[in-house]
Design an enzyme around this catalytic site. Sequence first.
Site, short mmCIF file in Angstrom:
data_model
loop_
_atom_site.label_atom_id
_atom_site.label_comp_id
_atom_site.label_asym_id
_atom_site.label_seq_id
_atom_site.Cartn_x
_atom_site.Cartn_y
_atom_site.Cartn_z
N GLU A 1 7.77 3.52 -2.28
CA GLU A 1 6.59 4.35 -2.55
C GLU A 1 6.92 5.49 -3.51
O GLU A 1 6.07 5.89 -4.32
CB GLU A 1 6.03 4.92 -1.24
CG GLU A 1 5.37 3.88 -0.34
CD GLU A 1 6.33 3.22 0.64
OE1 GLU A 1 5.87 2.42 1.47
OE2 GLU A 1 7.55 3.52 0.56
N PHE B 1 1.55 4.50 16.20
CA PHE B 1 2.54 3.90 15.31
C PHE B 1 2.21 4.22 13.85
O PHE B 1 1.09 4.04 13.40
CB PHE B 1 2.57 2.38 15.53
CG PHE B 1 3.49 1.64 14.60
CD1 PHE B 1 4.87 1.78 14.71
CD2 PHE B 1 2.99 0.82 13.60
CE1 PHE B 1 5.73 1.10 13.86
CE2 PHE B 1 3.83 0.14 12.74
CZ PHE B 1 5.21 0.28 12.87
N GLN B 2 3.18 4.73 13.13
CA GLN B 2 3.09 5.10 11.72
C GLN B 2 1.99 6.13 11.45
O GLN B 2 1.33 6.11 10.42
CB GLN B 2 2.90 3.86 10.83
CG GLN B 2 4.14 2.99 10.76
CD GLN B 2 4.11 1.94 9.68
OE1 GLN B 2 3.03 1.49 9.25
NE2 GLN B 2 5.27 1.51 9.22
N LYS C 1 -8.05 3.69 8.79
CA LYS C 1 -8.27 2.26 8.62
C LYS C 1 -9.69 1.85 8.99
O LYS C 1 -10.30 1.00 8.32
CB LYS C 1 -7.25 1.49 9.47
CG LYS C 1 -7.21 -0.01 9.18
CD LYS C 1 -6.03 -0.65 9.90
CE LYS C 1 -5.91 -2.14 9.53
NZ LYS C 1 -4.74 -2.76 10.19
N MET D 1 26.16 17.71 -13.53
CA MET D 1 25.72 19.11 -13.60
C MET D 1 26.29 19.92 -12.45
O MET D 1 26.75 21.06 -12.64
CB MET D 1 24.20 19.19 -13.60
CG MET D 1 23.66 20.57 -13.88
SD MET D 1 24.06 21.14 -15.55
CE MET D 1 22.81 20.31 -16.50
#
Length: 552
Positions: free
Chosen positions: A47, A109-110, A159, A462
């Site tokens: 993602e 969940f999630q 959803k 760096m």
Amino acid sequence: MKATEFIVNALRKQGVNQVFGYPGGAIMPLYDALYDGGVAHLLARHEQGAIMAALGYARAGARVGVCIATSGPGATNLVTGLAEAMADSIPVVAFTGQVPSALIGVDTFQEVDILGMTLSCTKHSFLVEDQNDLDRIIAEAFTIATTGRPGPVLIDIPKDIQLAEMASETVSELAELPPLDGLVDEQVVAARALMHAAKKPVLYVGGGVGMANAVPELRELAAALDIPMVSTLKGIGSADPEHPYYLGMLGMHGLKAANLAVQESDLLIAVGARFDDRVTGKLDEFAPHAKVIHLDIDACEHNKLRVANVAITTDLKLILPALKMTLDIAPWRLHTLEMKVETAFRYDHPGIAIYAPLLLKQLSACLPEDHLVACDVGQHQMWTAQHMTFTQPENLLSSAGFGTMGFGLPAAVGAALARPDAMPVVVTGDGSIMMNIQELATINRAKLPVKIVLIDNQRLGMVRQWQTLFFDGRLSQTILDDNPDFVALAAACGIPGETVVVKEQVQPAMDRMLASEGAYFLHVQISEQENVWPLVPPGVNNGAMLEQYDEC
């Protein structure tokens, strides 16, 4: 019409024909609508890769980037990209799935409160509670993302809302916002008076010029004033690099002439710039003799770090033409030109080892006119800014304000789709590329002709440089001598490539890379001891630059 079908229609109405994302359970209804919805979708392999691709798409193509992710970990993986967009003012709209409305707040969940999590790194965040609000919310989201100072907007959609039926199929246009302030005569007169009185003025060019599409107006003003100019990292490409008094990037790793000119100046005309700490060094000693004219669309930037004598909040396309005049600064022009010549880089590096500044100067000279370079973060980023030439700001895509390692590869993916006729090039380091190396598979999947130049010093360069200079050479967790075989890794993703280790190999390999029809991976090995010079150390002003042979 289901809400998800409406969303896809609304995207088309906003002119969106390309989105980036990764599917999952809570966003599955929207993905079902995308299946035959007439909007192209590119599957990233993470993602974060999806949102970085959307940012590259927006930056390179001057349009809104759109990305999609599921709830929970999918949504949280977007947060770095949202913060990147906020820091660099990039217009992006992110759609996330959320658990069903009835299950919000019960540790489903999630589930995560992504709206609360992103309040600090978006211009606005929406949680859709009624499907019939989608029309208003999407129109507002695109308006907010693109107007004023651009930035990211999040739309979180449960959803059950995605699956609900819409009461209407009508899609609204962009929402109306109040018009920008026009010019105030008194402010213009005051700015012109400061310019007329100045003997050592400098035009300080920031990323806002490109975002305002004001490059022509800036160049016309520079030509009229014939004034010394410097730019920030994000402002590179706005000023004409062939202008005789363009001195290059200023700041921590700015060019010596640019920093010295600013320190000596008696007037700074800051155009779409925000006096970032990487630019100013020790703030209370930055341009100590200079009065300030600050031109920016975001009034919050005025007087935030440096008090302005004249602060004008308006569209740069309006104010820049109003400042055209003739300046009587011939001695200053001559002085800055002499500094530019006297402090110019030398590329006659001894020995057979590859010298990164020379490599990037060669690359810049070989690229076709229509090209773009996506950079990661680190030494290679600063070398790119110092030694490559860019004629438009959208040709250099770099994580400036947020400094996100892993930005370059996915940003090039989005940029390649935004500008299919341009040659997309990634300049990256062995530390940065590992952050999103999975997007090599995305490049192969989409058959994008991305040319990847990996500058490999087997170090987090760096950080290693700072550890060497300021931490007694204690190299804590910056040695990467166990790097993978990068060319083999690229080949496993269907991308050919080669490794070069000495100077004489560079040009033939570069020619092969640029002549290749598809993607190509050029692995360049350099010394682990190479540093970026000059360097303004912490706690001092920009005139106290360390150079290659200085003792720290």
